[in-house]
Design a protein around this motif. Structure first.
Motif, PDB file in Angstrom:
ATOM      1  N   HIS A 115       0.880  -1.180   0.000  1.00 25.64           N
ATOM      2  CA  HIS A 115       0.000   0.000   0.000  1.00 25.64           C
ATOM      3  C   HIS A 115       0.911   1.221   0.000  1.00 25.64           C
ATOM      4  N   LEU A 116       1.082   1.823  -1.169  1.00 29.36           N
ATOM      5  CA  LEU A 116       2.096   2.856  -1.363  1.00 29.36           C
ATOM      6  C   LEU A 116       1.598   4.261  -1.063  1.00 29.36           C
ATOM      7  N   GLY A 117       0.322   4.521  -1.258  1.00 29.42           N
ATOM      8  CA  GLY A 117      -0.216   5.848  -1.014  1.00 29.42           C
ATOM      9  C   GLY A 117       0.377   6.881  -1.960  1.00 29.42           C
ATOM     10  N   ALA A 118       0.561   8.107  -1.463  1.00 32.55           N
ATOM     11  CA  ALA A 118       1.112   9.186  -2.280  1.00 32.55           C
ATOM     12  C   ALA A 118       2.640   9.082  -2.371  1.00 32.55           C
ATOM     13  N   ARG A 119       3.222   9.776  -3.338  1.00 36.41           N
ATOM     14  CA  ARG A 119       4.677   9.864  -3.518  1.00 36.41           C
ATOM     15  C   ARG A 119       5.325   8.486  -3.702  1.00 36.41           C
ATOM     16  N   GLU A 127      -0.189  14.755  -3.540  1.00 35.21           N
ATOM     17  CA  GLU A 127      -1.035  13.802  -2.837  1.00 35.21           C
ATOM     18  C   GLU A 127      -2.164  13.231  -3.698  1.00 35.21           C
ATOM     19  N   VAL A 128      -2.307  13.736  -4.923  1.00 28.45           N
ATOM     20  CA  VAL A 128      -3.465  13.344  -5.736  1.00 28.45           C
ATOM     21  C   VAL A 128      -3.391  11.882  -6.145  1.00 28.45           C
ATOM     22  N   VAL A 129      -2.240  11.458  -6.665  1.00 32.84           N
ATOM     23  CA  VAL A 129      -2.083  10.077  -7.127  1.00 32.84           C
ATOM     24  C   VAL A 129      -1.628   9.209  -5.957  1.00 32.84           C
ATOM     25  N   GLN A 130      -2.534   8.369  -5.467  1.00 33.60           N
ATOM     26  CA  GLN A 130      -2.225   7.479  -4.350  1.00 33.60           C
ATOM     27  C   GLN A 130      -2.450   6.043  -4.819  1.00 33.60           C
ATOM     28  N   THR A 131      -1.413   5.248  -4.734  1.00 33.54           N
ATOM     29  CA  THR A 131      -1.420   3.959  -5.409  1.00 33.54           C
ATOM     30  C   THR A 131      -1.260   2.784  -4.464  1.00 33.54           C
ATOM     31  N   THR A 132      -1.516   1.609  -5.026  1.00 34.84           N
ATOM     32  CA  THR A 132      -1.292   0.358  -4.326  1.00 34.84           C
ATOM     33  C   THR A 132      -0.859  -0.687  -5.347  1.00 34.84           C
ATOM     34  N   ALA A 133       0.036  -1.577  -4.935  1.00 33.68           N
ATOM     35  CA  ALA A 133       0.492  -2.670  -5.799  1.00 33.68           C
ATOM     36  C   ALA A 133       0.118  -3.984  -5.126  1.00 33.68           C
ATOM     37  N   PHE A 134      -0.428  -4.916  -5.878  1.00 37.53           N
ATOM     38  CA  PHE A 134      -0.994  -6.113  -5.254  1.00 37.53           C
ATOM     39  C   PHE A 134      -0.879  -7.321  -6.166  1.00 37.53           C
ATOM     40  N   VAL A 135      -1.036  -8.496  -5.552  1.00 34.15           N
ATOM     41  CA  VAL A 135      -1.073  -9.758  -6.278  1.00 34.15           C
ATOM     42  C   VAL A 135      -2.282 -10.548  -5.801  1.00 34.15           C
ATOM     43  N   PHE A 136      -3.181 -10.850  -6.719  1.00 31.18           N
ATOM     44  CA  PHE A 136      -4.332 -11.704  -6.457  1.00 31.18           C
ATOM     45  C   PHE A 136      -4.135 -13.047  -7.148  1.00 31.18           C
ATOM     46  N   LEU A 151       2.896   1.570   3.553  1.00 30.63           N
ATOM     47  CA  LEU A 151       3.982   2.487   3.212  1.00 30.63           C
ATOM     48  C   LEU A 151       3.434   3.827   2.764  1.00 30.63           C
ATOM     49  N   THR A 152       2.382   4.275   3.411  1.00 27.93           N
ATOM     50  CA  THR A 152       1.672   5.471   2.961  1.00 27.93           C
ATOM     51  C   THR A 152       2.320   6.772   3.415  1.00 27.93           C
ATOM     52  N   ASP A 153       3.244   6.713   4.362  1.00 28.91           N
ATOM     53  CA  ASP A 153       3.800   7.946   4.928  1.00 28.91           C
ATOM     54  C   ASP A 153       5.220   8.263   4.457  1.00 28.91           C
ATOM     55  N   GLU A 154       5.842   7.369   3.704  1.00 24.93           N
ATOM     56  CA  GLU A 154       7.241   7.561   3.313  1.00 24.93           C
ATOM     57  C   GLU A 154       7.356   8.159   1.918  1.00 24.93           C
ATOM     58  N   ASP A 155       8.570   8.641   1.599  1.00 23.45           N
ATOM     59  CA  ASP A 155       8.837   9.048   0.226  1.00 23.45           C
ATOM     60  C   ASP A 155       9.210   7.811  -0.577  1.00 23.45           C
ATOM     61  N   ALA A 156       9.436   7.984  -1.878  1.00 24.30           N
ATOM     62  CA  ALA A 156       9.642   6.844  -2.773  1.00 24.30           C
ATOM     63  C   ALA A 156      10.834   5.983  -2.356  1.00 24.30           C
ATOM     64  N   GLU A 157      11.943   6.611  -1.954  1.00 24.07           N
ATOM     65  CA  GLU A 157      13.138   5.851  -1.576  1.00 24.07           C
ATOM     66  C   GLU A 157      12.897   5.013  -0.328  1.00 24.07           C
ATOM     67  N   LYS A 158      12.217   5.597   0.660  1.00 24.40           N
ATOM     68  CA  LYS A 158      11.955   4.861   1.903  1.00 24.40           C
ATOM     69  C   LYS A 158      10.938   3.741   1.671  1.00 24.40           C
ATOM     70  N   ALA A 161      12.959   0.908   0.206  1.00 22.73           N
ATOM     71  CA  ALA A 161      13.804   0.283   1.224  1.00 22.73           C
ATOM     72  C   ALA A 161      12.967  -0.588   2.163  1.00 22.73           C
ATOM     73  N   ALA A 162      11.796  -0.094   2.542  1.00 16.36           N
ATOM     74  CA  ALA A 162      10.930  -0.869   3.436  1.00 16.36           C
ATOM     75  C   ALA A 162      10.507  -2.180   2.793  1.00 16.36           C
ATOM     76  N   LEU A 163      10.246  -2.149   1.498  1.00 12.24           N
ATOM     77  CA  LEU A 163       9.884  -3.386   0.799  1.00 12.24           C
ATOM     78  C   LEU A 163      11.065  -4.349   0.734  1.00 12.24           C
ATOM     79  N   ARG A 164      12.245  -3.821   0.456  1.00 15.09           N
ATOM     80  CA  ARG A 164      13.432  -4.689   0.367  1.00 15.09           C
ATOM     81  C   ARG A 164      13.699  -5.403   1.678  1.00 15.09           C
ATOM     82  N   PHE A 165      13.505  -4.700   2.789  1.00 19.17           N
ATOM     83  CA  PHE A 165      13.809  -5.282   4.096  1.00 19.17           C
ATOM     84  C   PHE A 165      12.566  -5.814   4.818  1.00 19.17           C
ATOM     85  N   SER A 166      11.443  -5.877   4.079  1.00 23.29           N
ATOM     86  CA  SER A 166      10.201  -6.460   4.613  1.00 23.29           C
ATOM     87  C   SER A 166       9.756  -5.779   5.906  1.00 23.29           C
TER      88      SER A 166
END
Length: 327
Positions: A115-119, A127-136, A151-158, A161-166
């Motif tokens: 759940h990526l949210g904005a940025r 803040e307009v484009v708020q996204t999510t990536a998923f697998v069904f 991951l709705t509160d971080e910038d793109a780099e963070k 990183a959060a995804l890489r380190f779970s």
């Protein structure tokens, strides 16, 4: 010669059609995985033909093109295939997509979501484009517990990183639990106690709430109570105590105003184009009021009998007046 020329045209036409045939063959196949970042287009951007097509072919996901792509993706998956996309997050929560969400939860299995949210992307700011990536997964397993990354509160780099380190994982809720929440939003981060609270009756089943009084001219019809003689305040007087919200306060209080409740004033509220008055059955009942605008938690307060309220002091009334406990 005419036949030869016709044959040449036919061969050339066949050659031109070959790419379309190949594309149709690809689209007609079933795949182990479908991956896409579909386009976005709400109903306002669709012309008449697209709207009719959406309504006829995608009744549950017709609100936006991206939702229709999610829906269509499952038709390209085999029986155990995976549908993975990056889309706007709106389908997770908005009532417009409720039927679509319920359909997904009942027919498919959500395996994981970032759940990526904005940025989410450095190329897109704001803040307009708020996204999510998923697998069904195409198949349905109602008690499967998806893994979510909030991951709705971080910038793109963070976020990356959060995804890489779970990091920021949420994996304690099965997708069947979402249907217990009104509207079936994918509120994966809320606590078990909060989810369980939805088992109880909705407040609307126990209360009555009917708008608010609007004078349309408070300078004329509203006063502080200390501006009016006490003998003129009350059900038998011209002025009625009036709840107008006020600062945060629990249990009681904040009734500092009175409203003109004379026959002439009430008639004005009933007939003026931008004024209104609550139904007569609720005029003098006691209830529960609160301030409609404010930060933090809401302070609910007792609204005494022979008191009324306006747009900033919204009020509900219990189905049984005796259910209000006053101590």
């Amino acid at each position: 010669k005419a036949n030869e020329t016709g044959d040449l045209y036919a061969q050339a036409a066949a050659q031109d059609l070959l790419p379309l045939v190949a594309q149709a063959q690809v689209l007609g196949r079933k795949f182990d995985a479908v991956v896409a970042n579909p386009p976005y287009m709400g109903g306002k951007g669709m012309n008449g033909a697209v709207k009719e097509f959406a309504k006829a072919n995608f009744p549950d996901s017709k609100a936006d093109l991206f939702a229709m792509f999610i829906d269509r993706g499952f038709h390209w998956c085999n029986s155990l295939g995976f549908n993975s996309m990056v889309t706007m997050q709106s389908w997770m929560f908005l009532s417009t997509y409720e039927a679509f969400r319920v359909k997904l939860l009942r027919e498919r299995t959500l395996h994981n979501m970032a759940h990526l949210g904005a940025r989410a992307f450095t190329e897109i700011s704001g803040e307009v484009v708020q996204t999510t990536a998923f697998v069904f997964c195409s198949a349905h397993q109602s008690f499967f517990k998806p893994v979510f990354f909030r991951l709705t509160d971080e910038d793109a780099e963070k976020k990356a990183a959060a995804l890489r380190f779970s990091l920021k994982r949420h994996e304690a809720i099965s997708q069947a639990e979402f249907e217990k929440i009104p509207g079936s939003p994918l509120a994966y981060w809320i606590s078990k106690n909060l989810r369980e609270s939805f088992r109880f009756k909705k407040i609307g089943a126990l209360t009555v709430g009917e708008g608010k009084n609007v004078t349309s001219d408070n300078a004329r019809f509203v006063r502080f109570w200390w501006e009016i003689s006490r003998s003129k305040i009350g059900r038998t007087g011209k002025w009625l105590p009036y709840a107008k919200g006020g600062p945060f306060r629990k249990w009681a209080g904040n009734i500092e105003h009175v409203v003109d409740w004379s026959d002439a004033a009430r008639n004005y509220y009933k007939t003026h184009s931008v004024a209104r008055i609550i139904p007569e059955s609720l005029w003098y009942r006691d209830g529960i009021t609160w301030t409609d605008v404010g930060g933090g938690i809401t302070g609910f307060r007792y609204l005494p009998k022979d008191t009324t309220f306006d747009a900033t002091g919204l009020t509900i009334f219990l189905g049984k007046p005796t259910d209000i406990i006053k101590t």
